[in-house]
Design a protein around this motif. Structure first.
Motif, short mmCIF file in Angstrom:
data_model
loop_
_atom_site.label_atom_id
_atom_site.label_comp_id
_atom_site.label_asym_id
_atom_site.label_seq_id
_atom_site.Cartn_x
_atom_site.Cartn_y
_atom_site.Cartn_z
N UNK A 167 0.90 -0.38 -0.02
CA UNK A 167 -0.23 -0.27 -0.20
C UNK A 167 0.78 1.08 -0.16
N UNK A 168 -0.03 2.43 0.54
CA UNK A 168 0.97 3.99 -0.04
C UNK A 168 0.22 4.95 0.64
N UNK A 169 0.50 5.28 1.58
CA UNK A 169 -0.17 6.79 1.97
C UNK A 169 0.73 8.28 1.62
N UNK A 170 0.16 8.82 0.56
CA UNK A 170 0.26 10.53 0.35
C UNK A 170 0.10 11.06 1.73
N UNK A 171 0.97 12.07 1.82
CA UNK A 171 1.17 11.82 3.02
C UNK A 171 0.97 14.02 2.78
N UNK A 172 -0.36 14.19 2.47
CA UNK A 172 -1.26 15.60 2.19
C UNK A 172 -2.18 15.67 3.01
N UNK A 173 -2.15 16.86 3.64
CA UNK A 173 -3.70 18.09 3.58
C UNK A 173 -3.29 16.74 5.56
N UNK A 174 -2.86 16.24 6.06
CA UNK A 174 -2.43 14.53 7.07
C UNK A 174 -1.65 15.56 8.01
N UNK A 175 -2.23 15.29 8.82
CA UNK A 175 -1.72 15.10 10.85
C UNK A 175 -1.02 14.21 11.35
N UNK A 176 0.27 14.19 12.05
CA UNK A 176 0.15 13.52 13.01
C UNK A 176 -0.02 13.63 13.58
N UNK A 177 0.42 12.81 14.69
CA UNK A 177 -0.17 13.24 16.31
C UNK A 177 -0.36 11.76 17.09
N UNK A 178 0.22 12.14 18.55
CA UNK A 178 0.43 10.70 19.10
C UNK A 178 -1.59 10.13 19.36
N UNK A 179 -1.63 9.14 20.00
CA UNK A 179 -2.78 8.78 19.75
C UNK A 179 -2.86 7.91 21.07
N UNK A 180 -4.61 7.66 21.82
CA UNK A 180 -4.41 7.25 22.40
C UNK A 180 -4.88 5.39 22.50
N UNK A 181 -3.56 4.57 22.90
CA UNK A 181 -4.30 3.16 21.98
C UNK A 181 -4.08 2.28 23.24
N UNK B 292 -2.31 8.87 11.54
CA UNK B 292 -2.04 9.70 9.95
C UNK B 292 -3.31 9.73 10.53
N UNK B 293 -4.05 11.23 10.25
CA UNK B 293 -5.17 11.66 10.32
C UNK B 293 -5.51 12.88 8.82
N UNK C 286 -9.25 7.36 5.55
CA UNK C 286 -9.59 6.79 6.76
C UNK C 286 -7.89 6.93 7.85
N UNK C 287 -8.30 6.88 8.55
CA UNK C 287 -6.81 7.45 9.27
C UNK C 287 -6.12 5.91 9.38
N UNK C 288 -4.45 5.92 9.77
CA UNK C 288 -3.96 5.07 9.80
C UNK C 288 -3.28 5.06 11.50
N UNK C 289 -3.05 4.01 11.85
CA UNK C 289 -2.74 4.18 13.47
C UNK C 289 -1.49 2.83 13.24
N UNK C 290 -0.41 3.60 13.90
CA UNK C 290 0.91 2.88 13.76
C UNK C 290 1.76 2.85 15.41
#
Length: 266
Positions: free
Chosen positions: A65-79, A87-88, A95-99
């Motif tokens: 897969x591929x994620x285009x990092x435009x118009x997004x924010x990278x933040x810490x999340x509760x998990x 990546x939201x 779709x949000x990507x939780x890593x």
């Protein structure tokens, strides 16, 4: 946005250097008839520019897969998992990507790299650099317009061949003393005046050669014992005091000479 899959796959695996790479756990959510399941798959991620590729393992040649990092924010999340970030995207419903990283250092490195990958971030950096460049140009132009301060005396001497020749001349000695006009400064001597310099007075003038049998020698010898200040003392470092001191000596010699003339006439 349409992407050519073959071109993208070639770019992902070509020899061009990656901005960041490493293993991450990608969260996968599945919904089956009112049943929600969450699992994490370990994937190999490669960041090139604003494109984030992920592969099944490190040796894979075809990206999953591929994620285009435009118009997004990278933040810490509760998990439930530690060292998780997301990546939201700004678009609603995207779709949000939780890593999940393996450690704190790896998580911080990925968050920093992904936050700087978009063209929006690059535009901000370019604007800031352009502003700094403009400020530097204005400062340089102001320095060129302002009058330059004169260089030190030593530099002026070095740039003036005539002065350099004067300094290189050996001292002219008379009766064992350097003369006033020699222009020679002994090594180690201080040459600064009150404005930024000379703690020592200029060298003594040449001794006057006295005629044999003249009474002036005794007069001058007696004068040196009268307790007047010496021309080498700090009080006579000023030229005006030196002038006055020698003027007193000349006046005394003239007075004695006039008295001897008068006694000769009698």
């Amino acid at each position: 946005m349409k992407l050519n899959e073959r071109s993208v796959a070639h770019y992902a695996t070509c020899d061009s250097p990656a901005d960041h790479a490493g293993f991450l756990h990608k969260r996968v959510e599945r919904h089956h008839h009112h049943h929600h399941a969450t699992s994490y798959h370990r994937r190999w991620f490669i960041l090139k520019g604003n494109l984030l590729f992920y592969f099944e393992d490190r040796e894979s040649r075809d990206p999953l897969g591929l994620v285009v990092l435009e118009g997004c924010t990278v933040e810490l999340c509760e998990a439930a998992e530690e060292f998780a970030f997301a990546i939201r995207f700004d678009d609603a419903g995207a779709k949000a990507y939780v890593l999940v990283a393996d450690c704190q250092a790896a998580m911080e490195g990925w968050v920093k790299a992904l936050s700087r990958a978009s063209f929006d971030y690059m535009r901000l950096v370019v604007r800031e650099l352009e502003k700094q460049l403009e400020d530097a140009r204005k400062s340089l132009a102001a320095c060129h317009k302002s009058p330059r301060k004169s260089s030190s005396g030593r530099k002026r001497h070095l740039s003036n061949p005539a002065m350099a020749l004067v300094q290189e001349q050996p001292p002219i000695l008379e009766n064992g003393y350097s003369t006033w006009g020699s222009g020679y400064i002994p090594a180690g001597a201080s040459c600064a005046d009150h404005d930024g310099g000379c703690s020592k007075p200029p060298p003594l003038p040449p001794r006057r050669r006295l005629a044999a049998g003249s009474g002036c020698g005794a007069l001058i010898t007696g004068l040196s014992l009268t307790g007047q200040e010496s021309p080498m003392s700090p009080e006579t470092a000023c030229f005006s005091k030196l002038h006055n001191w020698y003027g007193q000596e000349i006046a005394e010699i003239r007075r004695e000479w006039l008295e001897s003339q008068r006694s000769g006439e009698l």
